[in-house]
Design an enzyme around this catalytic site. Structure first.
Site, PDB file in Angstrom:
ATOM      1  N   LYS A  52       0.845  -1.203   0.000  1.00 18.89           N
ATOM      2  CA  LYS A  52       0.000   0.000   0.000  1.00 18.89           C
ATOM      3  C   LYS A  52       0.880   1.254   0.000  1.00 18.89           C
ATOM      4  O   LYS A  52       0.604   2.213  -0.714  1.00 18.89           O
ATOM      5  CB  LYS A  52      -0.949  -0.021   1.207  1.00 18.89           C
ATOM      6  CG  LYS A  52      -2.064  -1.045   1.027  1.00 18.89           C
ATOM      7  CD  LYS A  52      -2.884  -1.301   2.282  1.00 18.89           C
ATOM      8  CE  LYS A  52      -3.811  -2.494   2.029  1.00 18.89           C
ATOM      9  NZ  LYS A  52      -4.611  -2.904   3.166  1.00 18.89           N
ATOM     10  N   GLN A  96      -5.034  -1.665   9.200  1.00 19.86           N
ATOM     11  CA  GLN A  96      -4.839  -2.999   8.619  1.00 19.86           C
ATOM     12  C   GLN A  96      -5.454  -4.070   9.527  1.00 19.86           C
ATOM     13  O   GLN A  96      -5.232  -4.080  10.737  1.00 19.86           O
ATOM     14  CB  GLN A  96      -3.331  -3.255   8.411  1.00 19.86           C
ATOM     15  CG  GLN A  96      -3.009  -4.528   7.662  1.00 19.86           C
ATOM     16  CD  GLN A  96      -3.528  -4.546   6.228  1.00 19.86           C
ATOM     17  OE1 GLN A  96      -3.665  -3.521   5.582  1.00 19.86           O
ATOM     18  NE2 GLN A  96      -3.851  -5.728   5.727  1.00 19.86           N
ATOM     19  N   ASP A 119     -11.254   2.443   3.153  1.00 17.24           N
ATOM     20  CA  ASP A 119     -11.432   0.993   3.038  1.00 17.24           C
ATOM     21  C   ASP A 119     -12.900   0.637   2.769  1.00 17.24           C
ATOM     22  O   ASP A 119     -13.200  -0.481   2.355  1.00 17.24           O
ATOM     23  CB  ASP A 119     -11.026   0.318   4.360  1.00 17.24           C
ATOM     24  CG  ASP A 119      -9.765  -0.507   4.244  1.00 17.24           C
ATOM     25  OD1 ASP A 119      -9.433  -0.945   3.124  1.00 17.24           O
ATOM     26  OD2 ASP A 119      -9.115  -0.735   5.285  1.00 17.24           O
TER      27      ASP A 119
HETATM   28  N1  GUN Z   1      -6.724  -7.135   5.623  1.00 17.50           N
HETATM   29  C1  GUN Z   1      -6.921  -7.905   4.534  1.00 17.50           C
HETATM   30  N2  GUN Z   1      -7.475  -7.180   3.527  1.00 17.50           N
HETATM   31  C2  GUN Z   1      -7.628  -5.929   4.006  1.00 17.50           C
HETATM   32  C3  GUN Z   1      -8.128  -4.719   3.434  1.00 17.50           C
HETATM   33  O1  GUN Z   1      -8.572  -4.647   2.283  1.00 17.50           O
HETATM   34  N3  GUN Z   1      -8.100  -3.628   4.259  1.00 17.50           N
HETATM   35  C4  GUN Z   1      -7.640  -3.688   5.528  1.00 17.50           C
HETATM   36  N4  GUN Z   1      -7.681  -2.577   6.252  1.00 17.50           N
HETATM   37  N5  GUN Z   1      -7.169  -4.789   6.083  1.00 17.50           N
HETATM   38  C5  GUN Z   1      -7.160  -5.902   5.315  1.00 17.50           C
END
Ligand code: GUN
Length: 286
Positions: A52, A96, A119
């Site tokens: 990211k 996350q 998100d």
């Molecule tokens: N953990 C696995 N996929 C995601 C996601 O798309 N966003 C977040 N914040 N955590 C994750």
């Protein structure tokens, strides 16, 4: 010939579009910053978080990294989110998941301002999607829709079967397909006659978390197959929830693993960050 839907190429295209828009915003004096919060050091989460940050650097978004120790309390995390909600220069907040078990993830997600919920996990974003109001779309489901649209797959009037009912993928992707005027069925672990049901699908979306569970007996000839799963194989390499080799001659188009849905999630996250600054929360035009 079965078509391979190239998620890597489509994600690259989206990131380039976002990069251009971010550059244009920059010329108007608008900078974008995304706060990325990781609690603990789960290795898989670290890989996602790094990817990211790399994508942010590519498109020209500043990433504000918060790497917090495993023992961080819920109160400490909520205090950080409160600070970021109020921080004008921070446009998006991403926590996350998964979080350590002593932290209630629902409380944490609900603490994020819906205006910074890039998100798309906040209950207000989910509710907005459900009733067709503006709100951030969750990144993986939005990425799946984008893959279909950019591959020229017609959705309106089609029979779609979504296997899996998670809050992150199954339920929201079903809502998005419904919004596109598909006829949608959500199947899950208690569904009876799953093979027969899946064989009705013009578009089959699989997000069950079981390696190679979907074989050709589940597929209608010529169906479009979207595989959301990602698993490490014992012999090395990755595979999805769909047995790619088994189904590939029978379906009309399929997303590979890796290189299908996976790269789309981060591309759509970048798009959401850009939209957070444009004030729109989402551009759906659709
Ligand atoms: N953990 C696995 N996929 C995601 C996601 O798309 N966003 C977040 N914040 N955590 C994750």
């Amino acid at each position: 010939m079965t078509r391979i839907i190239d998620g890597k190429a489509i994600a690259a295209q989206i990131k380039d579009e976002v990069r251009q828009k971010v550059e244009a915003l920059g010329r108007e004096g608008k900078e974008i910053a995304l706060a990325v919060i990781q609690v603990g050091s789960d290795p898989a989460s670290s890989v996602y978080v790094n990817n990211k940050k790399k994508a942010c650097a590519y498109v020209g978004i500043r990433s504000l990294a918060y790497e917090l120790p495993e023992e961080t309390t819920e109160e400490e995390l909520l205090a950080l989110i409160d600070k970021l909600n109020k921080m004008e220069e921070c446009n998006g907040i991403l926590v996350q998941l998964p979080l350590p078990s002593h932290i209630n993830a629902d409380q944490v997600i609900d603490a994020i301002s819906p205006d910074k919920d890039v998100d798309g996990f906040h209950q207000s974003s989910v509710g907005a999607l459900c009733i067709g109001r503006p709100g951030f779309l969750p990144c993986t489901p939005a990425g799946i829709l984008e893959l279909l649209v950019r591959s020229g797959v017609e959705i309106a009037g089609k029979e779609c079967v979504v296997v899996g009912r998670s809050n992150i993928v199954g339920k929201p992707v079903a809502l998005l397909l419904l919004r596109e005027n598909a006829t949608v069925t959500i199947a899950h672990s208690r569904t009876k006659n799953l093979k027969e049901l899946c064989r009705r699908a013009d578009i089959l979306v699989v997000a069950v978390g079981k390696p190679k569970m979907i074989t050709k007996e589940y597929i209608r000839e010529g169906a479009i197959v979207i595989d959301v799963g990602i698993h490490r194989k014992e012999e090395g390499g990755l595979c999805g929830d769909v047995d790619f080799e088994d189904v590939k001659e029978k379906c009309g188009a399929i997303t590979p693993v890796p290189g299908g849905v996976g790269p789309m999630t981060i591309a759509m996250l970048m798009k959401n960050c850009m939209l957070a600054v444009c004030g729109g929360r989402r551009d759906d035009g659709r």
